[in-house]
Design an enzyme around this catalytic site. Structure first.
Site, PDB file in Angstrom:
ATOM      1  N   LEU A  95      -0.895   1.574   0.917  1.00 29.85           N
ATOM      2  CA  LEU A  95      -1.491   1.314   2.013  1.00 29.85           C
ATOM      3  C   LEU A  95      -0.827   1.228   3.132  1.00 29.85           C
ATOM      4  O   LEU A  95       0.406   0.655   3.200  1.00 29.85           O
ATOM      5  CB  LEU A  95      -2.255  -0.024   1.819  1.00 29.85           C
ATOM      6  CG  LEU A  95      -2.804  -0.592   3.117  1.00 29.85           C
ATOM      7  CD1 LEU A  95      -3.818   0.153   3.804  1.00 29.85           C
ATOM      8  CD2 LEU A  95      -3.628  -2.062   2.559  1.00 29.85           C
ATOM      9  N   CYS A  96      -0.917   1.811   4.222  1.00 26.24           N
ATOM     10  CA  CYS A  96       0.126   2.021   5.393  1.00 26.24           C
ATOM     11  C   CYS A  96      -0.546   2.246   6.771  1.00 26.24           C
ATOM     12  O   CYS A  96      -1.484   2.970   6.873  1.00 26.24           O
ATOM     13  CB  CYS A  96       1.147   3.036   5.272  1.00 26.24           C
ATOM     14  SG  CYS A  96       2.633   3.192   6.432  1.00 26.24           S
ATOM     15  N   VAL A  97      -0.302   1.273   7.795  1.00 26.17           N
ATOM     16  CA  VAL A  97      -0.874   1.484   9.107  1.00 26.17           C
ATOM     17  C   VAL A  97       0.218   1.509  10.061  1.00 26.17           C
ATOM     18  O   VAL A  97       1.191   0.470  10.010  1.00 26.17           O
ATOM     19  CB  VAL A  97      -1.750   0.151   9.282  1.00 26.17           C
ATOM     20  CG1 VAL A  97      -2.207   0.294  10.842  1.00 26.17           C
ATOM     21  CG2 VAL A  97      -2.908   0.206   8.628  1.00 26.17           C
ATOM     22  N   SER A 107      -2.852  -5.446  13.178  1.00 29.53           N
ATOM     23  CA  SER A 107      -3.853  -6.238  13.497  1.00 29.53           C
ATOM     24  C   SER A 107      -4.940  -5.727  14.534  1.00 29.53           C
ATOM     25  O   SER A 107      -5.616  -6.402  15.064  1.00 29.53           O
ATOM     26  CB  SER A 107      -3.087  -7.252  14.697  1.00 29.53           C
ATOM     27  OG  SER A 107      -1.785  -7.715  13.936  1.00 29.53           O
ATOM     28  N   LEU A 157      -7.619  -2.397  10.653  1.00 26.54           N
ATOM     29  CA  LEU A 157      -7.719  -1.281   9.916  1.00 26.54           C
ATOM     30  C   LEU A 157      -7.673  -1.314   8.394  1.00 26.54           C
ATOM     31  O   LEU A 157      -8.535  -0.806   7.815  1.00 26.54           O
ATOM     32  CB  LEU A 157      -6.944  -0.108  10.421  1.00 26.54           C
ATOM     33  CG  LEU A 157      -7.022   0.445  11.663  1.00 26.54           C
ATOM     34  CD1 LEU A 157      -5.929   1.657  12.116  1.00 26.54           C
ATOM     35  CD2 LEU A 157      -8.468   1.197  11.723  1.00 26.54           C
ATOM     36  N   LEU A 209       4.372   2.104  -8.997  1.00 21.95           N
ATOM     37  CA  LEU A 209       5.520   2.763  -8.429  1.00 21.95           C
ATOM     38  C   LEU A 209       5.427   2.138  -6.704  1.00 21.95           C
ATOM     39  O   LEU A 209       4.473   1.827  -6.368  1.00 21.95           O
ATOM     40  CB  LEU A 209       5.036   4.147  -8.183  1.00 21.95           C
ATOM     41  CG  LEU A 209       4.970   4.980  -9.473  1.00 21.95           C
ATOM     42  CD1 LEU A 209       4.463   6.412  -9.389  1.00 21.95           C
ATOM     43  CD2 LEU A 209       6.257   4.857 -10.192  1.00 21.95           C
TER      44      LEU A 209
HETATM   45  C1  80O Z   1      15.908  -2.087  -0.706  1.00 23.51           C
HETATM   46  O1  80O Z   1      14.958  -1.981  -0.021  1.00 23.51           O
HETATM   47  C2  80O Z   1      13.630  -2.281   0.147  1.00 23.51           C
HETATM   48  C3  80O Z   1      12.613  -1.758   0.934  1.00 23.51           C
HETATM   49  C4  80O Z   1      11.498  -2.650   1.303  1.00 23.51           C
HETATM   50  C5  80O Z   1      11.061  -3.609   0.440  1.00 23.51           C
HETATM   51  C6  80O Z   1      12.135  -4.380  -0.349  1.00 23.51           C
HETATM   52  C7  80O Z   1      11.832  -5.615  -1.147  1.00 23.51           C
HETATM   53  C8  80O Z   1      10.691  -5.265  -2.003  1.00 23.51           C
HETATM   54  N1  80O Z   1       9.308  -5.504  -1.525  1.00 23.51           N
HETATM   55  N2  80O Z   1      10.949  -4.844  -3.373  1.00 23.51           N
HETATM   56  C9  80O Z   1      10.070  -4.505  -4.181  1.00 23.51           C
HETATM   57  O2  80O Z   1       8.939  -4.463  -3.845  1.00 23.51           O
HETATM   58  C10 80O Z   1      10.301  -4.284  -5.528  1.00 23.51           C
HETATM   59  C11 80O Z   1      11.397  -4.798  -6.166  1.00 23.51           C
HETATM   60  C12 80O Z   1      11.895  -4.432  -7.381  1.00 23.51           C
HETATM   61  C13 80O Z   1      10.944  -3.618  -8.110  1.00 23.51           C
HETATM   62  N3  80O Z   1       9.929  -3.162  -7.610  1.00 23.51           N
HETATM   63  C14 80O Z   1       9.543  -3.291  -6.331  1.00 23.51           C
HETATM   64  O3  80O Z   1       8.625  -2.694  -5.984  1.00 23.51           O
HETATM   65  C15 80O Z   1       8.186  -1.487  -6.352  1.00 23.51           C
HETATM   66  C16 80O Z   1       6.706  -1.649  -7.099  1.00 23.51           C
HETATM   67  C17 80O Z   1       5.692  -1.868  -5.967  1.00 23.51           C
HETATM   68  N4  80O Z   1       5.671  -0.988  -5.012  1.00 23.51           N
HETATM   69  C18 80O Z   1       6.949  -0.737  -4.363  1.00 23.51           C
HETATM   70  C19 80O Z   1       7.929  -0.578  -5.394  1.00 23.51           C
HETATM   71  C20 80O Z   1      13.263  -3.759  -0.761  1.00 23.51           C
END
Ligand code: 80O
Length: 389
Positions: free
Chosen positions: A139-141, A147, A150, A389
């Site tokens: 899901l990306c806007v 805001s 959407l 994923l």
């Molecule tokens: C290091 O670069 C990043 C870029 C964007 C977000 C984050 C932090 C984060 N939100 N990390 C996770 O959600 C995450 C951390 C460890 C393992 N899986 C994860 O997310 C997966 C599963 C959910 N969909 C995104 C990938 C880190």
């Protein structure tokens, strides 16, 4: 008012937490197909729906570019997920997928893609029930359209298209708390290239630590330790399916993989997913399995580096080789393939190796959700056998 949208949806509501009188299972009954809204929801005027054909290279590039510039960032806005085109084609075209569940929003005049949401079909077991679900993701806007409310209409539209295929449940994750998580996981990181991670601000030099001491701390052998440890191959699919089905049966929520699912999700695919089996040298049986997927992140605002090469722990099965040793071998092959960091959630038995293999806790949490399916009580991360994923 917070969660105005989610309070209108068939999801566990905060007010129902602890109400053990509510049964586990679907919250709403399936709708007769004739009662499912046949036409798409209305979008604000300048925008129109588009079904994104992920077989089209041109459309893949548009989706890739939208996500590269506008998808999830870490809490400090230093990194942004940078899923590759090949990864997106793999993630969105599993056995039985529906093109209609790959939904874009574009500007009528310019035809510019400005938003995206996807579903893929998945058979997911919840305790003893196997439920046909949609896994909702991406899901990306566009940053310039935030805001404008959407997201709610995009979620309703993907729900409507999922209903048209007679599927009434869904699974999704988010870094924010919505009504109501079925489980909350902590993410952990294992440095493979500590110098780069410190240079880009992903990690900080430990107190009383020098850079050379830090590099030594995270150093790994050049070769794996487990006899019979090798890349998974096509002929391993039936054995891997048997092994992973048996292993996942111990968790409360887990995918119900068959051979076709295993062939799609777990066969190695360059720069997308890596998987390894342990074939017992004597008996030739497959006793263990480990896998990780490739999800780089763009590094926002660093002169020397533009990309963080990250491996994400996927499905790991240990029946003979200690999980600690199996995962150390996974770290060794990830380092050898020049990954900078190896990430893992504390799901399944991952908690048993994280600290010992020198993973450090991340600064955020990942919440898991089910749509139109109530769980009696929140699950521990170790009761979750599902990695999205
Ligand atoms: C290091 O670069 C990043 C870029 C964007 C977000 C984050 C932090 C984060 N939100 N990390 C996770 O959600 C995450 C951390 C460890 C393992 N899986 C994860 O997310 C997966 C599963 C959910 N969909 C995104 C990938 C880190």
């Amino acid at each position: 008012k917070r969660h105005k949208f989610w309070e209108s949806q068939p999801v566990g509501q905060f007010k129902d937490i602890g109400d053990t009188s509510l049964p586990e299972g679907p919250i709403e009954a399936p709708t007769p197909l004739s009662e499912v809204k046949q036409e798409p929801y209305n979008l604000p005027n300048p925008y129109e729906w588009i079904t994104c054909d992920m077989d089209s290279e041109e459309m893949c590039i548009e989706v890739y570019t939208l996500l590269t510039n506008n998808y999830v960032e870490d809490d400090e806005n230093m990194f942004r997920f940078n899923y590759s085109k090949e990864f997106l084609q793999w993630a969105l075209r599993p056995p039985g997928y529906f093109k209609s569940w790959h939904i874009g929003v574009r500007v009528k005049n310019s035809k510019k893609l400005v938003a995206f949401i996807t579903g893929i079909p998945a058979r997911i077991r919840v305790r003893d029930e196997i439920v046909n679900m949609a896994e909702i993701n991406f899901l990306c806007v566009h940053k310039k359209l935030r805001s404008k409310r959407l997201a709610p209409v995009m979620i309703k539209e993907v729900t409507r298209r999922v209903h048209l295929e007679h599927i009434w449940q869904a699974a999704y994750t988010a870094g924010i708390v919505l009504p109501t998580p079925i489980s909350t996981c902590q993410y952990w990181h294992r440095s493979l290239n500590p110098k780069k991670l410190i240079d880009v601000g992903f990690s900080r030099l430990g107190a009383r630590m020098t850079m050379s001491r830090t590099i030594k701390l995270y150093k790994l052998p050049d070769t794996t330790a487990t006899p019979g440890f090798r890349k998974m191959e096509l002929h391993d699919v039936p054995a891997v399916t048997r092994t992973i089905r048996k292993y996942l049966s111990q968790f409360i929520v887990a995918p119900d993989f068959d051979d076709n699912d295993v062939e799609h999700w777990l066969l190695p695919k360059e720069n997308v997913v890596d998987s390894y089996v342990v074939e017992c040298p004597e008996t030739h049986e497959i006793t263990d399995f480990c896998s990780f997927y490739t999800l780089p992140s763009s590094i926002l605002g660093n002169q020397s580096y533009s990309t963080l090469k990250a491996a994400y722990s996927y499905y790991n099965v240990s029946t003979k080789t200690p999980l600690l040793q199996l995962m150390n071998d996974a770290l060794i092959v990830a380092k050898r393939k020049d990954y900078d960091v190896f990430n893992a959630l504390d799901v399944m038995h991952n908690g048993s190796f994280l600290k010992e293999l020198k993973f450090g806790p991340g600064d955020g949490k990942l919440h898991y959700y089910l749509y139109n399916y109530r769980i009696k009580q929140t699950l521990k991360a170790s009761e979750l056998g599902l990695v999205l994923l």
